[in-house]
Structure formats: structure tokens, C-alpha cells
Design a protein around this motif. Structure first.
Motif, short mmCIF file in Angstrom:
data_model
loop_
_atom_site.label_atom_id
_atom_site.label_comp_id
_atom_site.label_asym_id
_atom_site.label_seq_id
_atom_site.Cartn_x
_atom_site.Cartn_y
_atom_site.Cartn_z
N VAL A 298 6.11 11.09 8.50
CA VAL A 298 5.68 11.35 7.13
C VAL A 298 4.57 12.39 6.99
O VAL A 298 4.06 12.60 5.89
CB VAL A 298 5.29 10.03 6.43
CG1 VAL A 298 6.54 9.17 6.21
CG2 VAL A 298 4.26 9.25 7.25
N TYR B 159 -8.18 0.28 11.45
CA TYR B 159 -7.88 1.67 11.78
C TYR B 159 -8.27 2.64 10.66
O TYR B 159 -8.55 3.80 10.90
CB TYR B 159 -6.41 1.83 12.19
CG TYR B 159 -5.43 2.10 11.06
CD1 TYR B 159 -5.29 3.39 10.53
CD2 TYR B 159 -4.63 1.10 10.53
CE1 TYR B 159 -4.40 3.64 9.50
CE2 TYR B 159 -3.73 1.35 9.51
CZ TYR B 159 -3.63 2.62 8.99
OH TYR B 159 -2.76 2.88 7.97
N LYS B 160 -8.32 2.14 9.44
CA LYS B 160 -8.73 2.98 8.32
C LYS B 160 -10.26 3.13 8.25
O LYS B 160 -10.79 3.97 7.55
CB LYS B 160 -8.19 2.43 7.01
CG LYS B 160 -6.66 2.47 6.89
CD LYS B 160 -6.20 1.90 5.57
CE LYS B 160 -4.69 1.75 5.44
NZ LYS B 160 -3.97 3.01 5.18
N ASN C 75 4.68 13.59 3.29
CA ASN C 75 4.64 12.83 2.04
C ASN C 75 4.16 13.66 0.86
O ASN C 75 3.55 14.72 1.03
CB ASN C 75 3.69 11.63 2.19
CG ASN C 75 4.30 10.48 2.97
OD1 ASN C 75 3.60 9.57 3.40
ND2 ASN C 75 5.59 10.51 3.17
N GLU D 141 -3.44 7.15 11.20
CA GLU D 141 -2.95 7.15 9.81
C GLU D 141 -1.77 8.10 9.74
O GLU D 141 -1.92 9.31 9.90
CB GLU D 141 -4.05 7.62 8.86
CG GLU D 141 -3.70 7.52 7.37
CD GLU D 141 -3.63 6.09 6.87
OE1 GLU D 141 -2.56 5.47 7.01
OE2 GLU D 141 -4.65 5.59 6.35
N HIS E 15 6.81 4.94 9.35
CA HIS E 15 5.53 5.10 8.63
C HIS E 15 4.30 4.74 9.46
O HIS E 15 3.20 4.71 8.91
CB HIS E 15 5.51 4.23 7.38
CG HIS E 15 6.47 4.65 6.33
ND1 HIS E 15 6.13 5.52 5.33
CD2 HIS E 15 7.77 4.35 6.13
CE1 HIS E 15 7.18 5.72 4.55
NE2 HIS E 15 8.19 5.02 5.03
N GLY F 54 0.82 -1.21 0.00
CA GLY F 54 0.00 0.00 0.00
C GLY F 54 0.84 1.25 0.00
O GLY F 54 1.82 1.35 -0.76
N GLY F 55 0.49 2.17 0.91
CA GLY F 55 1.06 3.51 0.90
C GLY F 55 2.58 3.55 0.92
O GLY F 55 3.20 4.32 0.17
N LEU F 56 3.17 2.72 1.76
CA LEU F 56 4.62 2.74 1.90
C LEU F 56 5.31 2.38 0.57
O LEU F 56 6.29 3.02 0.17
CB LEU F 56 4.99 1.77 3.01
CG LEU F 56 6.42 1.42 3.34
CD1 LEU F 56 6.49 1.03 4.81
CD2 LEU F 56 6.89 0.25 2.51
C1 4GP Z 1 1.76 3.79 5.34
C2 4GP Z 1 0.91 4.64 6.26
O1 4GP Z 1 -0.13 3.86 6.79
C3 4GP Z 1 0.33 5.80 5.44
O2 4GP Z 1 -0.39 6.65 6.28
C4 4GP Z 1 1.46 6.57 4.76
O3 4GP Z 1 0.92 7.53 3.90
C5 4GP Z 1 2.32 5.61 3.97
O4 4GP Z 1 2.82 4.58 4.80
C6 4GP Z 1 3.50 6.30 3.33
O5 4GP Z 1 4.23 6.99 4.30
N1 4GP Z 1 2.31 2.66 6.05
C7 4GP Z 1 2.39 1.45 5.47
C8 4GP Z 1 2.97 0.37 6.31
O6 4GP Z 1 2.04 1.24 4.31
O7 4GP Z 1 3.10 -0.76 5.79
O8 4GP Z 1 3.29 0.65 7.48
#
Ligand code: 4GP
Length: 837
Positions: free
Chosen positions: A452, A572-573, A482, A674, A374, A134-136
Motif C-alpha cells: 500500500v 509500533y505507532k 494509498n 507502518e 496491509h 482504523g486505516g484498513l
Molecule cells: C493499516 C496500516 O497499518 C496502515 O499503515 C495503512 O495505511 C492502512 O492499513 C491502509 O492500507 N492496517 C490495518 C490493519 O488497519 O488492520 O492491518
């Protein structure tokens, strides 16, 4: 270097060195050549897949020419480089991105059409490189785009997972995971069979004194697995800089096949070693803040860190510089704690192999690394058991203990009165078994730690890393909010909007300097501009509607308000808050007279996202969404007033269709959970508004676009702890509207209620940890405000245009410049103007 090659050779080489295509004719020539010779196809059996392959190979040739040039230039310039270590790179598709970044999409479109193909059909043949959750992972991909665009010498390092993240199928409303065979055809990678690293596991440590009386440690008798490099070019936008993403693949160190075993009839055993070795880079752990403690995952982490560091050190040693210069040549960014083993690994290389003294080595290590956190979710903070590390990496465990000892002695000296702090900050948790706290190791071994988004960076300083702020002082900690690359998330995903903006600003320069967007605010009252902007939004909604019909078989009206929540499914989302809200809306509609119903704003609620395979609660939420969707979509009485869609297998390429189509998108995490969120930025940049909690980057989006242009609701992060405490010790009162929703679920309207009881009970009986009930009313009230606001289409349009014009801050280019200045201390390296090899 060049001077050492005789002139005739040089001349021949230059004469025949590969040329880039620049015209449609040259492009077609390249495509046809690849189709006929590389793919062994012809005019008569060239389908869209083959045309895609030919096109991709033609562009790959182009990228490789630039890639070679960039690497040469960077080697000669010999300046500091950035190495971004991330277990995840959610790259998505590469062809469209390559065409746009090198500015050749129109050339290719024309060429393809002459060959009998439509650009859109060709682009959609490509499989996503889904090397992330996902986001990371997507952030890492945006960063690579910005690093190349801004001409920073930079490499990404990751693993070449044979099966990226699983493909999600929805069967009878349930998520089913199937493998993603994304490597079946991947023209973008270059196997580097000559670039290999032998990585050791297990074994023992032998210590002895050398002649000078110095203690030497040798790690020996381990098992060796070989890492093979696969490179993918990463082109910058509007620049010739093409950086590298290096992915490691694992194979058995002594070849794939044991002839002796085979000949003695042990057919399975003959390939067993190879299979065992290959497992290391086989799968991406579908992890997202949950499920850890797999030995294989630790093996993956070390395998990747060891291979990458070996590579980095090898490159440094070629320069023949002194070790103290290492941090002037190398900046390594740890994307979360996954690559933390790189810290003891570099220390090991320096002291065991290069013979440096501990302190000198340690100061090099600390100056080299930066660590990005993150998440503050406690279950996501990695820990590995001491016995496991002892078994797998015995020498590293000793080094970790020594790092810890030095650190604790430092703390003791400086805070003699705070003895209980020692056990709190120790890298080793004194549990049974003992655990290594990776976040602490990452923090102690780095010179900067960043969160972030502003709130998140503040939170890490006051919660998980509070003691460390006291120990090191606040300057070790910083924030880099970010960002997203406007190339993919505006220009590629929403070409018409990108073009409209360019037509007003006079060029596409804003794609390289997103702050220029502010100039379109001047057009907020311009009738023609408004009309064009609105038409584009409608067309994007119609595109999503067509996609929804084609893929999900659900017909939705593009005139309805499109409400979208796409992201990993996690409590949590709070996708559960959203779907409970949808049920509430449905109940209200059902209770209305037909006359009142007609006044209601029609809406489509879209959901998308994957749940970690072992995360039962998240899977239940997916199931509930699908069951609710089935019931509501079949209700003739409700018709277009409310539709619910779960979009299967959400990924980057789907996001490119989904995100430009929103009117409103949901970023509704429990406040303080988040870290940032990045899709919130993408949605607003594409002319959608946000309903959100005061969390992550929502707060900074509000600061930029203005409070009138965002719909915030819910409790604040500073109140969360008290509320949780109350739930536990006071009497928990369920919101009455939510009670009704639960009654409906219990009535069996959405199928066997037993299937949802754990979900309902997590709120009613188990303390409602994520504050769904506390935020329910304000969520529903805010949705009502949105319905009202949307009725005034003119005012809504003003909000969206204004918001787009104020999104300049959220470019990942801004982030990368901040990292470069505050953390890496690196300078860009501008490519030469002409093709001057
Ligand atoms: C994500 C966070 O949940 C998200 O809020 C953030 O925007 C993203 O990292 C980038 O910094 N964390 C993850 C993870 O995807 O696996 O911890």
C-alpha cells in the motif's frame, strides 16, 4: 425487457415514477412528508433528531432512484464488475456526504432553515457507521467513494455488525469500552428480506464415484445459518452513479422462534438458536493487528465470504456465459487476508457444484482474485489451526490441502535443489497444532499481490513474501500507494478551504482531479490568498478548541501550535514516544526561568485513538497520556505554554473536526512498520505539516511536497534489524533525556508508578523493540526545529500552502484507476446524461 411490458402500464409507471427534489420547496415537502408519515411526528414534536431523520430519508429517496438506475444500467451493460471484500468499512456519517456528492447541500440548508433548523445541528445528529478499526477500514470507505465517483461498476461486501466498534469512554484516565448501538436508527440501509443465502458450517464430507467414474465430494449434515442482505447506496461525487455496499446479517435458518419449545415451557431454549446465529454478525473484532484465533471470527469470515460469493456467482449465472468468462466479468479484491476463504470457496463451488475440472477451476480462481497486504507485522499475519478448520469447514480443508499439494509440486519441479524452501512456503505450517497460513493462501490464489506504499511493497517482497517472488517472478507483485477521497477529507471536513481553492481554480473540478491542485502554488505569494488561507486554519483551530472545551472541558488557546496524533493506539505507532516527548518538554519548561519560558512556543498536544480491548500495553499508554494531561493542564505556572488533550472516542466524524485543525501531526512509527498511513495525507491536504519517520507513505509525501516542507527524523528501516540485534546482544544504553523522563514517571508525578512499569520496562529491560530510545533524541531535536520554524509564521504559511498544492498524487481516485488498470482490468461505465429510464 421494457418492450415486454404493455404500453399503458409502462405509461402509468413512468408518469408516477418517483421524482427527485431539486428545489428547497420540493426538499421541504419531502422532509415534512417523511416526518409526518414515516416517523409519525408533527410540527409540534419535531426535534433535531426527527429533522435529521426526515432529511436523511429525503436524501435516501434521491439516492435510491439513482441507485436503481445505476444497477439497471450495470446489469444491462453486462461488463466486468469489481467486488471489494473487506471485513471493515469505516464509513462515518452518510448525510453530509450524500448532500455534497449529489450537490444539494445548499438546497437542503435553505430548506432546513425555512423549517427552523440549522444544517450543522442536523448533520451532527447522525451516528457514525463505525464498521472498522482504523486505516484498513477507512481506506475501503474512501475506495467506495472513488469507485462510484469514477463510475466503476463496483460493490462492497461486508458484515452488518449489530454493534460496530466499541465506543471509548475515558474513566479515571482508563479506556472503558461500551457498546455502540449504531443501528438504533439507520435510515441508510435497505433490508433485502428476499435476498438470503444459507451458509453451512460443520458437518462431514461424503465421497463417491458417479456413473462416469468421477470422484464427487458432498459436504453434508452441517448446521445452516441464513445470511440476509442489507444494502446501502454509495453515491459518487458529481455523477449519477450510485453503487452498492451489501452487508450480511445472520439469522437462524428456520426462523427466530421455536413454538414447540416455547409451548413446553422452554422459554429460553425457544430463542436460543436465533441468538446463536445472530452472534455471527454481532460484533466487529476490535482487532487492529492483534488478538486473533477466535473461532467466532473464523465463522464470521466464512459466513461473509460464502454469502458474498453465492451472490456474485448467482449474478454471473444469470448472464448464461461460460465459466471461462467468469474472470472477464468478475474481479474480487481481498482487503487483507480476512476474506481469504473466498478462494477455496470459489474452487469448491466450481468443482463440487458446477462440475468443473480442478485445473480449469483453479485457473478461474487465480484470475479472479487480487490480494492487498496491509501490514508486515508478524502478529497480524493470520493463521488458523488445522483442527479448527477441519471441524468448521471440512470440505474447505481438503481443498486447501489440494491447493497446497499442487503448489508444492510446482515448487519442487522448478526448484529441485531448494528442498527447505518447501516447508517455508507451504500453506500449512508444521507446528503443533498445524496452522493454515492465510497470507500464503491469499497470495497463491491471486493473480496480483499489492502493498500500500512504495516502501511497504518493497518490504513485502524482501521479507514475508521473499520466496514467492522467486517462485512466481516479480510481476505478480505490485504497489498501489494509498490515497484518500478529497470529497470527504477536504470538501466536507474543510468547506472553507475547499471553497477558497475553488475560487482560485475557477471551479470544483479539482475535487475530481486532485492533480489540478498544483495550480494554487501560483498563489503562494498572493497576499490576499495567504491571508484567507491563514484565517481558515485559525478558524478550524478555534472550532477544535471549542469542541475540546465542550467535550473534554479543557480550555486551549487556538494561537498555540496544535500538535496532533490520532490513530489506533499501538506500540509500533509510538504514541509512547510522543507522550515521553511531552513529559520531556514539561520538565524543560519547569526548569526554565520565567524570562526564558516566555520565549517558548506555546503548544497543545492532542491525542486520540482506541486501543484493542485486550492490548494491555496500548491501554497503559492511554492511561499515561491522561495522567500527564491532568498534571500539566493543572499547572498554573505553565498555563498555556503546554496543554495535553486526550480526545475521547476518536472516529471518522471527529476526524473531520480534528484533522483540519493541525499545525503539525505526528506519524512516527518505527521505520518499516507502518505500511502506509493515510491520515498523514489528510493532514497535509488540510494545510498542516508532518513530523514523521521515513516510513510508509511519509516517504512519498516527502517526494511530492519537498524535503523542506516535512520534518523527518529517526532511524531508517534498513537499520532497524541491526539496532534490535544490538539491544539484545550488545549493551543497551538508554538515552539520558529519556532516562530523566522515566525517573519522573518513577517519582510518582503522574500517579502510582507501578501502573507504568511494564511500559517503561519494555524499553529499559526488554530490548526496546520499537526503538523509542534510539529515536528519542532526534525526535526531540526535530520538535525544537518545529518550534523555531513555527515562529516564522510567514515561512510556515508558505510551507503549508506549497504542500497542499503538491498533494494531488494522494487522491484515492488515482489509486482506484491504478487498481482498475493493473489488477482488475475493468472499465468505467458512464451514466446516461438524462433521466432516461
Ligand atoms: C493499516 C496500516 O497499518 C496502515 O499503515 C495503512 O495505511 C492502512 O492499513 C491502509 O492500507 N492496517 C490495518 C490493519 O488497519 O488492520 O492491518
Amino acid at each position: 425487457v421494457e418492450a415486454s411490458i404493455p404500453e399503458p402500464q409502462r405509461a402509468a409507471w413512468k408518469k408516477y415514477s418517483a421524482k427527485e427534489f431539486t428545489t428547497p420547496d420540493e426538499f421541504e415537502q419531502a422532509v415534512v412528508k417523511h416526518i409526518e408519515t414515516t416517523l409519525a411526528r408533527s410540527l409540534f414534536n419535531c426535534d433535531e433528531a426527527a429533522a435529521y431523520s426526515g432529511t436523511a430519508l429525503a436524501f435516501r429517496d434521491r439516492l435510491v432512484i439513482e441507485w436503481n438506475r445505476t444497477q439497471q444500467q450495470q446489469t444491462l451493460a453486462d461488463q466486468k464488475r469489481v467486488y471489494y471484500l473487506s471485513l471493515e468499512f469505516l464509513m462515518g456519517r452518510a448525510l453530509d456526504n450524500a448532500m455534497l456528492n449529489v450537490g444539494m447541500k445548499d438546497v437542503a440548508r435553505k430548506g432546513l432553515s425555512e423549517l427552523g433548523f440549522r444544517m450543522e445541528d442536523i448533520v451532527s445528529q447522525e451516528r457514525d457507521a463505525a464498521l472498522g478499526n482504523g486505516g484498513l477500514g477507512r481506506l475501503a470507505a474512501c475506495f467506495l467513494d472513488s469507485l462510484a465517483t469514477l463510475n466503476y461498476p463496483a460493490w462492497g461486501y461486508a458484515l452488518r455488525y449489530k454493534y460496530g466498534i466499541f465506543r471509548q469512554e475515558i474513566i479515571d484516565g482508563y479506556q472503558v469500552e461500551v457498546p455502540d448501538y449504531w443501528l438504533d436508527f439507520n435510515p441508510w440501509e435497505f433490508p433485502r428480506h428476499d435476498v438470503t443465502v444459507d451458509v453451512q458450517f460443520y458437518g462431514n464430507v461424503r465421497k463417491y464415484m458417479d456413473e462416469s467414474g468421477k470422484q464427487v465430494s458432498v459436504w453434508e449434515n452441517g448446521e445452516i445459518v441464513t445470511a440476509v442482505a442489507y444494502d446501502a447506496p454509495v453515491p459518487g461525487y458529481g455523477t449519477r452513479t450510485t453503487n452498492n455496499l451489501r452487508l450480511w446479517s445472520s439469522k437462524a435458518s428456520h426462523g427466530e422462534f421455536d413454538f414447540t419449545k416455547f409451548n413446553s415451557g422452554e422459554y429460553e431454549a425457544s430463542v436460543a438458536d436465533q441468538q446463536r446465529a445472530e452472534t455471527i454478525s454481532a460484533v466487529l473484532y476490535p482487532n487492529d493487528s492483534l488478538e486473533r484465533g477466535k473461532e467466532l471470527r473464523l465463522k464470521q469470515q466464512y459466513f461473509w465470504c460464502a454469502a458474498s460469493l453465492y451472490d456474485i456467482v448467482r449474478r454471473f449465472k444469470k448472464s448464461k456465459k461460460a465459466w471461462k468468462d467468469f474472470p472477464n466479468q468478475v474481479a474480487i479484491q481481498l482487503n487483507d487476508t480476512h476474506p481469504t476463504l473466498a478462494i477455496p470457496e470459489l474452487q469448491r463451488i466450481l468443482i463440487d457444484q458446477e462440475g468443473l475440472e480442478w485445473d480449469e477451476a483453479w485457473s478461474i480462481v487465480q484470475s479472479t482474485f487480487g490480494y492487498t497486504n496491509h501490514t508486515v507485522l508478524p502478529e497480524a499475519l493470520e493463521k488458523w489451526s488445522v483442527p479448527l478448520i477441519q471441524h468448521l469447514l471440512p470440505r474447505h480443508l481438503q481443498i486447501i490441502y489440494d491447493i497446497n499439494l499442487n503448489f508444492l509440486q510446482y515448487v519442487e519441479r522448478n526448484f529441485p535443489k531448494e528442498r527447505d524452501m518447501l516447508s517455508r512456503v507451504s500453506i500449512i505450517e508444521e507446528s503443533n497444532p498445524k496452522m493454515v497460513r492465510m497470507a500464503y493462501l491469499a497470495l497463491i490464489g491471486s493473480h496480483k499481490v499489492n502493498g500500500v506504499a512504495e516502501l511497504h511493497s518493497d518490504l513485502i517482497k524482501t521479507t514475508i513474501f521473499k520466496d514467492f517472488v522467486k517462485i512466481y517472478g516479480p510481476d505478480k507483485f505490485t504497489n498501489v500507494t494509498n490515497g484518500i477521497t478529497p470529497r470527504r477529507w477536504l470538501h466536507q471536513a474543510n468547506p472553507r478551504l475547499s471553497e477558497l481553492i475553488a475560487s482560485k481554480l475557477g471551479s470544483y473540478d479539482y475535487l475530481r482531479d486532485l492533480t489540478l491542485l498544483h495550480k494554487i502554488e501560483a498563489y503562494v505569494d498572493d497576499k490576499e490568498f495567504r491571508k484567507a488561507f491563514q484565517d481558515i486554519k485559525y478558524a478550524n483551530k478555534a472550532r477544535l478548541a471549542a469542541y475540546t472545551l465542550e467535550v473534554q472541558g479543557i480550555k486551549v488557546n487556538p494561537k498555540a501550535l496544535f500538535d496532533i496524533q490520532v490513530k489506533r493506539i499501538h506500540e509500533y505507532k509510538r504514541q509512547q514516544l510522543n507522550i515521553f516527548g511531552v513529559i520531556h518538554r514539561y520538565l524543560e519548561l519547569k526548569a526554565m526561568s520565567p524570562k526564558d519560558r516566555n520565549k517558548v512556543q506555546p503548544r497543545v498536544s492532542f491525542f486520540g485513538g482506541k486501543a484493542a480491548p485486550g492490548y494491555w500495553m496500548a491501554k497503559t499508554v492511554i492511561h499515561l497520556i491522561n495522567q500527564v494531561s491532568k498534571v500539566i493542564n493543572a499547572d498554573k505556572e505553565i498555563g498555556d505554554l503546554l496543554k495535553v488533550v486526550f480526545l475521547e472516542d476518536y472516529n471518522v466524524s471527529k476526524a473531520e473536526i480534528i484533522i483540519p485543525a493541525s499545525d503539525i501531526s505526528e506519524h512516527i512509527s518505527t521505520a518499516g512498520t507502518e505500511a502506509s498511513g493515510t491520515s498523514n495525507m489528510k493532514f497535509v491536504l488540510n494545510g498542516g505539516l508532518v513530523i514523521g519517520t521515513c516510513d510508509g507513505a511519509n516517504i512519498e509525501i516527502t517526494r511530492e511536497v519537498g524535503e523542506d516542507n516535512i520534518f523527518l527524523f529517526g532511524n531508517l528501516s534498513e537499520d532497524v534489524e541491526d539496532l534490535r540485534h544490538q539491544h539484545f546482544y550488545g549493551d543497551f544504553k538508554l538515552d539520558p533525556m529519556l532516562q530523566k523522563v522515566f525517573d519522573t514517571i518513577k517519582s510518582g508525578m503522574f500517579g502510582d508508578a507501578g501502573q507504568f512499569s511494564a511500559l517503561v520496562n519494555s524499553i529499559v529491560e526488554h530490548g526496546d523493540y520499537y526503538l523509542v530510545s534510539d529515536d528519542f533524541k532526534s525526535y526531540i531535536d526535530t520538535q525544537k526545529l518545529i518550534d523555531e520554524a513555527y515562529k516564522d509564521q510567514e515561512a510556515w504559511l508558505t510551507k503549508t500552502i506549497t504542500s497542499v498544492s503538491r498533494m494531488g498524487f494522494f487522491s484515492s481516485d488515482r489509486c482506484i484507476d491504478e487498481y482498475a488498470e493493473m489488477i482488475w482490468n475493468v472499465e468505467p461505465l458512464t451514466p446516461p446524461k438524462q433521466n432516461g429510464a
